[in-house]
Design a protein around this motif. Structure first.
Motif, PDB file in Angstrom:
ATOM      1  N   CYS A 360     -57.340   4.866 -47.638  1.00  0.00           N
ATOM      2  CA  CYS A 360     -56.197   5.409 -48.367  1.00  0.00           C
ATOM      3  C   CYS A 360     -54.916   4.837 -47.581  1.00  0.00           C
ATOM      4  CB  CYS A 360     -56.149   7.023 -48.524  1.00  0.00           C
ATOM      5  SG  CYS A 360     -55.068   7.645 -49.243  1.00  0.00           S
ATOM      6  N   GLN A 361     -54.777   4.375 -46.442  1.00  0.00           N
ATOM      7  CA  GLN A 361     -53.709   3.767 -45.998  1.00  0.00           C
ATOM      8  C   GLN A 361     -53.226   2.641 -46.856  1.00  0.00           C
ATOM      9  OE1 GLN A 361     -54.512   1.548 -42.189  1.00  0.00           O
ATOM     10  NE2 GLN A 361     -56.392   0.565 -43.281  1.00  0.00           N
ATOM     11  N   ALA A 362     -53.919   1.919 -47.658  1.00  0.00           N
ATOM     12  CA  ALA A 362     -53.538   0.950 -48.472  1.00  0.00           C
ATOM     13  C   ALA A 362     -53.157   1.483 -49.897  1.00  0.00           C
ATOM     14  CB  ALA A 362     -54.982   0.088 -48.940  1.00  0.00           C
ATOM     15  N   GLU A 363     -53.267   2.557 -50.216  1.00  0.00           N
ATOM     16  CA  GLU A 363     -52.432   3.249 -51.270  1.00  0.00           C
ATOM     17  C   GLU A 363     -51.351   4.151 -50.911  1.00  0.00           C
ATOM     18  OE1 GLU A 363     -54.916   4.664 -54.412  1.00  0.00           O
ATOM     19  OE2 GLU A 363     -56.630   3.145 -54.071  1.00  0.00           O
ATOM     20  N   ILE A 364     -51.639   5.289 -50.372  1.00  0.00           N
ATOM     21  CA  ILE A 364     -50.434   6.266 -50.116  1.00  0.00           C
ATOM     22  C   ILE A 364     -49.727   5.596 -48.938  1.00  0.00           C
ATOM     23  CG2 ILE A 364     -50.056   8.420 -48.971  1.00  0.00           C
ATOM     24  CD1 ILE A 364     -51.139   8.739 -51.887  1.00  0.00           C
ATOM     25  N   GLY A 365     -50.140   4.810 -47.970  1.00  0.00           N
ATOM     26  CA  GLY A 365     -49.444   4.298 -47.080  1.00  0.00           C
ATOM     27  C   GLY A 365     -48.647   3.325 -47.456  1.00  0.00           C
ATOM     28  N   VAL A 366     -48.851   2.510 -48.468  1.00  0.00           N
ATOM     29  CA  VAL A 366     -48.145   1.257 -49.005  1.00  0.00           C
ATOM     30  C   VAL A 366     -46.957   2.070 -49.779  1.00  0.00           C
ATOM     31  CG1 VAL A 366     -48.157  -0.497 -50.360  1.00  0.00           C
ATOM     32  CG2 VAL A 366     -50.092  -0.556 -48.668  1.00  0.00           C
ATOM     33  N   SER A 367     -47.638   2.982 -50.972  1.00  0.00           N
ATOM     34  CA  SER A 367     -46.447   3.579 -51.699  1.00  0.00           C
ATOM     35  C   SER A 367     -45.446   4.312 -50.877  1.00  0.00           C
ATOM     36  CB  SER A 367     -47.196   4.640 -52.653  1.00  0.00           C
ATOM     37  OG  SER A 367     -47.732   5.528 -52.141  1.00  0.00           O
ATOM     38  N   SER A 368     -45.825   4.634 -49.739  1.00  0.00           N
ATOM     39  CA  SER A 368     -44.776   5.490 -48.931  1.00  0.00           C
ATOM     40  C   SER A 368     -43.842   4.475 -48.244  1.00  0.00           C
ATOM     41  CB  SER A 368     -45.436   6.449 -47.771  1.00  0.00           C
ATOM     42  OG  SER A 368     -44.462   7.030 -47.070  1.00  0.00           O
ATOM     43  N   SER A 369     -44.261   3.405 -47.815  1.00  0.00           N
ATOM     44  CA  SER A 369     -43.691   2.325 -47.157  1.00  0.00           C
ATOM     45  C   SER A 369     -42.729   1.743 -48.008  1.00  0.00           C
ATOM     46  CB  SER A 369     -44.499   1.095 -46.871  1.00  0.00           C
ATOM     47  OG  SER A 369     -43.800   0.140 -45.902  1.00  0.00           O
ATOM     48  N   MET A 370     -42.947   1.607 -49.447  1.00  0.00           N
ATOM     49  CA  MET A 370     -42.219   1.046 -50.421  1.00  0.00           C
ATOM     50  C   MET A 370     -41.306   2.063 -50.865  1.00  0.00           C
ATOM     51  SD  MET A 370     -45.391  -0.133 -53.275  1.00  0.00           S
ATOM     52  CE  MET A 370     -44.409  -0.360 -54.475  1.00  0.00           C
ATOM     53  N   ALA A 371     -41.432   3.214 -51.128  1.00  0.00           N
ATOM     54  CA  ALA A 371     -40.219   4.372 -51.310  1.00  0.00           C
ATOM     55  C   ALA A 371     -39.397   4.299 -50.274  1.00  0.00           C
ATOM     56  CB  ALA A 371     -41.071   5.676 -51.519  1.00  0.00           C
ATOM     57  N   ALA A 372     -39.762   4.123 -49.014  1.00  0.00           N
ATOM     58  CA  ALA A 372     -38.972   4.521 -47.561  1.00  0.00           C
ATOM     59  C   ALA A 372     -38.019   3.228 -47.688  1.00  0.00           C
ATOM     60  CB  ALA A 372     -39.727   4.518 -46.484  1.00  0.00           C
ATOM     61  N   ALA A 373     -38.372   2.052 -47.895  1.00  0.00           N
ATOM     62  CA  ALA A 373     -37.321   1.042 -48.009  1.00  0.00           C
ATOM     63  C   ALA A 373     -36.408   1.138 -49.254  1.00  0.00           C
ATOM     64  CB  ALA A 373     -38.334  -0.404 -48.309  1.00  0.00           C
ATOM     65  N   ALA A 374     -36.899   1.592 -50.260  1.00  0.00           N
ATOM     66  CA  ALA A 374     -36.055   1.448 -51.535  1.00  0.00           C
ATOM     67  C   ALA A 374     -35.058   2.669 -51.227  1.00  0.00           C
ATOM     68  CB  ALA A 374     -36.864   1.965 -52.685  1.00  0.00           C
ATOM     69  N   LEU A 375     -35.562   3.981 -50.590  1.00  0.00           N
ATOM     70  CA  LEU A 375     -34.685   4.885 -50.481  1.00  0.00           C
ATOM     71  C   LEU A 375     -33.344   4.661 -49.551  1.00  0.00           C
ATOM     72  CD1 LEU A 375     -33.658   7.844 -51.042  1.00  0.00           C
ATOM     73  CD2 LEU A 375     -35.162   8.701 -49.277  1.00  0.00           C
ATOM     74  N   THR A 376     -33.859   3.941 -48.265  1.00  0.00           N
ATOM     75  CA  THR A 376     -33.024   3.578 -47.432  1.00  0.00           C
ATOM     76  C   THR A 376     -31.905   2.470 -47.781  1.00  0.00           C
ATOM     77  OG1 THR A 376     -34.799   3.578 -45.837  1.00  0.00           O
ATOM     78  CG2 THR A 376     -32.761   2.565 -45.028  1.00  0.00           C
ATOM     79  N   GLU A 377     -32.105   1.732 -48.712  1.00  0.00           N
ATOM     80  CA  GLU A 377     -31.174   0.743 -49.330  1.00  0.00           C
ATOM     81  C   GLU A 377     -30.306   1.417 -50.012  1.00  0.00           C
ATOM     82  OE1 GLU A 377     -31.914  -4.006 -49.557  1.00  0.00           O
ATOM     83  OE2 GLU A 377     -32.287  -2.880 -51.558  1.00  0.00           O
ATOM     84  N   ALA A 378     -31.041   2.077 -50.923  1.00  0.00           N
ATOM     85  CA  ALA A 378     -30.255   3.074 -52.011  1.00  0.00           C
ATOM     86  C   ALA A 378     -29.167   3.788 -51.253  1.00  0.00           C
ATOM     87  CB  ALA A 378     -31.252   3.804 -52.861  1.00  0.00           C
ATOM     88  N   LEU A 379     -29.400   4.368 -50.158  1.00  0.00           N
ATOM     89  CA  LEU A 379     -28.489   5.050 -49.358  1.00  0.00           C
ATOM     90  C   LEU A 379     -27.644   4.465 -48.688  1.00  0.00           C
ATOM     91  CD1 LEU A 379     -30.867   8.007 -48.273  1.00  0.00           C
ATOM     92  CD2 LEU A 379     -29.171   8.091 -50.298  1.00  0.00           C
ATOM     93  N   GLY A 380     -27.636   3.302 -48.680  1.00  0.00           N
ATOM     94  CA  GLY A 380     -26.528   2.465 -48.142  1.00  0.00           C
ATOM     95  C   GLY A 380     -27.146   1.601 -46.663  1.00  0.00           C
ATOM     96  N   GLY A 381     -28.326   1.927 -46.671  1.00  0.00           N
ATOM     97  CA  GLY A 381     -28.824   1.198 -45.239  1.00  0.00           C
ATOM     98  C   GLY A 381     -28.793  -0.404 -45.372  1.00  0.00           C
ATOM     99  N   THR A 382     -28.808  -0.960 -44.235  1.00  0.00           N
ATOM    100  CA  THR A 382     -29.205  -2.463 -44.259  1.00  0.00           C
ATOM    101  C   THR A 382     -30.325  -2.946 -44.500  1.00  0.00           C
ATOM    102  OG1 THR A 382     -29.493  -2.664 -41.952  1.00  0.00           O
ATOM    103  CG2 THR A 382     -27.234  -2.413 -42.546  1.00  0.00           C
ATOM    104  N   GLN A 383     -30.337  -4.164 -44.689  1.00  0.00           N
ATOM    105  CA  GLN A 383     -31.835  -4.851 -45.030  1.00  0.00           C
ATOM    106  C   GLN A 383     -32.777  -4.564 -44.183  1.00  0.00           C
ATOM    107  OE1 GLN A 383     -28.801  -6.532 -44.818  1.00  0.00           O
ATOM    108  NE2 GLN A 383     -28.812  -8.180 -46.423  1.00  0.00           N
ATOM    109  N   LYS A 384     -32.201  -4.616 -42.509  1.00  0.00           N
ATOM    110  CA  LYS A 384     -33.183  -4.462 -41.401  1.00  0.00           C
ATOM    111  C   LYS A 384     -33.550  -2.992 -41.379  1.00  0.00           C
ATOM    112  CE  LYS A 384     -31.563  -8.179 -38.428  1.00  0.00           C
ATOM    113  NZ  LYS A 384     -30.730  -8.457 -37.058  1.00  0.00           N
ATOM    114  N   GLN A 385     -32.506  -1.987 -41.761  1.00  0.00           N
ATOM    115  CA  GLN A 385     -32.720  -0.690 -41.892  1.00  0.00           C
ATOM    116  C   GLN A 385     -33.900  -0.322 -42.876  1.00  0.00           C
ATOM    117  OE1 GLN A 385     -28.823   0.768 -42.323  1.00  0.00           O
ATOM    118  NE2 GLN A 385     -29.059   1.777 -39.931  1.00  0.00           N
ATOM    119  N   ALA A 386     -33.821  -1.154 -43.962  1.00  0.00           N
ATOM    120  CA  ALA A 386     -34.778  -0.701 -45.089  1.00  0.00           C
ATOM    121  C   ALA A 386     -36.185  -1.322 -44.492  1.00  0.00           C
ATOM    122  CB  ALA A 386     -34.369  -1.654 -46.207  1.00  0.00           C
ATOM    123  N   LEU A 387     -36.254  -2.442 -43.983  1.00  0.00           N
ATOM    124  CA  LEU A 387     -37.632  -2.786 -43.377  1.00  0.00           C
ATOM    125  C   LEU A 387     -38.047  -2.013 -42.570  1.00  0.00           C
ATOM    126  CD1 LEU A 387     -36.747  -6.787 -43.414  1.00  0.00           C
ATOM    127  CD2 LEU A 387     -38.228  -5.251 -45.349  1.00  0.00           C
TER     128      LEU A 387
END
Length: 480
Positions: A360-387
């Motif tokens: 499940c790390q390959a499903e929930i883990g990946v989706s959480s990672s995707m969402a975290a990066a997207a939210l960070t950039e949406a809230l004004g974070g830098t590219q490095k902060q998103a990664l």
């Protein structure tokens, strides 16, 4: 170096639940098989078709609706557009009449009880999710083709080499997070801007926008429907839907005529930590309860994890700005989903998005990672902060097993989407308050660790229902 081009629309697919690997993938494989028969001029000669399911497809196929999916694919129905309310009637008709119409053109005798075989003890070497289609022609010829559902609705035919599409030349080729960061630094572009430029190698700008907004529309409809539907989920586990009752507790038993009125009521309900936390969970529950009911969802990157990104995106649009004017703009939605898709594509290239391969790390883990990066950039974070946010989210899903009770995408799968969404938001907040240059673990390092963990993980914890909760929770399921 060979760069594999993956589009936003490869990572975010509109389809039918409950599983991208076990429902959408086999559905697409069946479609490919009959379409190839037709293209070779052999469809009219078909007298019999049999389907053989191996490994994880066999072990959890009944719970995931794999047998249903292959029948729908053989009929030529499109999972993106087919009316989900008509799936059960269509399957019942085939069983009752013991006839199936291939691609809607060639009728043959077909008994699902005997013509779909579940080989529980056999696994094909390439991938756990294997399916073979056997066609006997009236002229005595026999055709056998094997396909693998490799995660996220992606399908690979046996012997088929996965090569980069020579017709697609990306301005910013990317295989890993270092590649992505390199292009961001070199150009000064954000992650979503890099993705947007790449996406136009496939389609025109207006098509990109329209396609992503369609994905968002399906997400919204799924959340709204799931938050207003009661009852017990199919499959025999007797799991009650909870999103609708939670929705009523949070805003009262009021009938809102449409999505927009409902969202406005949610926004007017408050902004306390508990209130927001409850809604994030409610959004995620709603999507995956729909997914468990053969509803229409967006594979993001899989069906089993389809609730994480919609929940986090709703958190952003509903709660992250007092006026919400900017956050609700179409461009903000497009940017969010583009960033999320790029992180998912890197995981697919460098590791896996298949629970049958990685747990499940390959499903929930990946989706959480995707969402975290997207939210960070949406809230004004830098590219490095998103990664960095993407790395944090995955780091705390490492080793998560896939142990669905009864092979159904219900327990613990539905609740795991709420956890993945909350972790994504927390990871984003941590990254936004951090200095990425001092981060000790990179996204590429955590992706490699996830793959190493997947390799070491016992097979029974990879979507087989042979270990974990699946064997420790007593249950009695009906014979299917």
């Amino acid at each position: 170096m060979l760069y594999e081009p993956i589009s936003v629309f490869d990572m975010l697919k509109i389809g039918v639940g409950p599983s991208s690997s076990h429902t959408l993938g086999p559905w697409r494989a069946a479609e490919r098989f009959v379409n190839e028969l037709e293209s070779k001029g052999k469809l009219e000669q078909v007298g019999q078709v049999k389907v053989v399911l191996y490994g994880s497809l066999a072990k959890t196929g009944v719970g995931h609706g794999t047998g249903i999916a292959v029948q729908m694919g053989l009929c030529g129905y499109d999972p993106v557009t087919f009316d989900v309310e008509q799936i059960t009637p269509a399957i019942n008709r085939i069983a009752q009449e013991q006839q199936i119409v291939l691609v809607g053109k060639k009728q043959i005798t077909f008994n699902p009880a005997t013509d779909i075989q579940f080989l529980f003890t056999e696994t094909l070497p390439y991938h756990s999710n294997g399916v073979t289609f056997l066609a006997a022609l009236n002229n005595g010829e026999h055709i056998a083709e094997t396909y693998y559902s490799i995660g996220g609705g992606f399908v690979k035919k046996e012997g088929e080499e996965v090569v980069a599409d020579a017709s697609v030349s990306l301005p910013f080729p990317i295989n890993d997070a270092d590649d992505l960061l390199k292009w961001c630094i070199k150009t000064g572009l954000s992650i979503h801007e890099i993705v947007y430029e790449n996406e136009q190698a496939w389609r025109k700008e207006e098509e990109v926008r329209a396609g992503i907004l369609k994905i968002w529309q399906v997400m919204k409809e799924c959340v709204y429907r799931g938050c207003h539907t009661t009852g017990i989920l199919p499959g025999g586990l007797n799991v009650h839907r909870r999103a609708a009752s939670l929705n009523r507790k949070l805003i009262g038993d009021v009938a809102y005529s449409n999505y927009e009125e409902w969202i406005a009521a949610i926004q007017n309900g408050g902004n306390s930590f508990k209130y927001i936390l409850d809604w994030v969970s409610c959004f995620a529950l709603a999507v995956n309860e729909e997914n468990a009911s053969f509803g229409r969802v967006v594979t993001a990157p899989t069906n089993g994890s389809a609730g994480v990104i919609p929940a986090v995106l709703h958190y952003y649009t509903v709660f992250c700005n007092d006026s919400n004017a900017e956050q609700n703009s179409e461009q903000k939605i497009i940017d969010f989903l583009m960033t999320a898709s790029e992180i998912g594509s890197i995981f697919k290239k460098e590791s896996t998005i298949s629970a049958a391969m990685g747990g499940c790390q390959a499903e929930i883990g990946v989706s959480s990672s995707m969402a975290a990066a997207a939210l960070t950039e949406a809230l004004g974070g830098t590219q490095k902060q998103a990664l960095m946010a993407a790395e944090i989210a995955m780091e705390h899903h490492l080793g998560m097993t896939c142990d669905p009770i009864g092979g159904l995408v219900q327990v613990p799968c539905i609740e795991r989407n709420t956890m993945g969404a909350i972790k994504a938001i927390t990871a984003s907040q941590l990254a936004l308050q951090s200095t990425p240059d001092f981060a000790r673990v990179s996204l590429d390092e955590v992706i490699k660790t996830m793959w190493d963990t997947a390799q070491d993980m016992n097979f029974k914890y990879k979507e087989t229902a042979d270990g974990g909760l699946a064997v420790n929770v007593p249950l009695s399921l009906p014979e299917c």
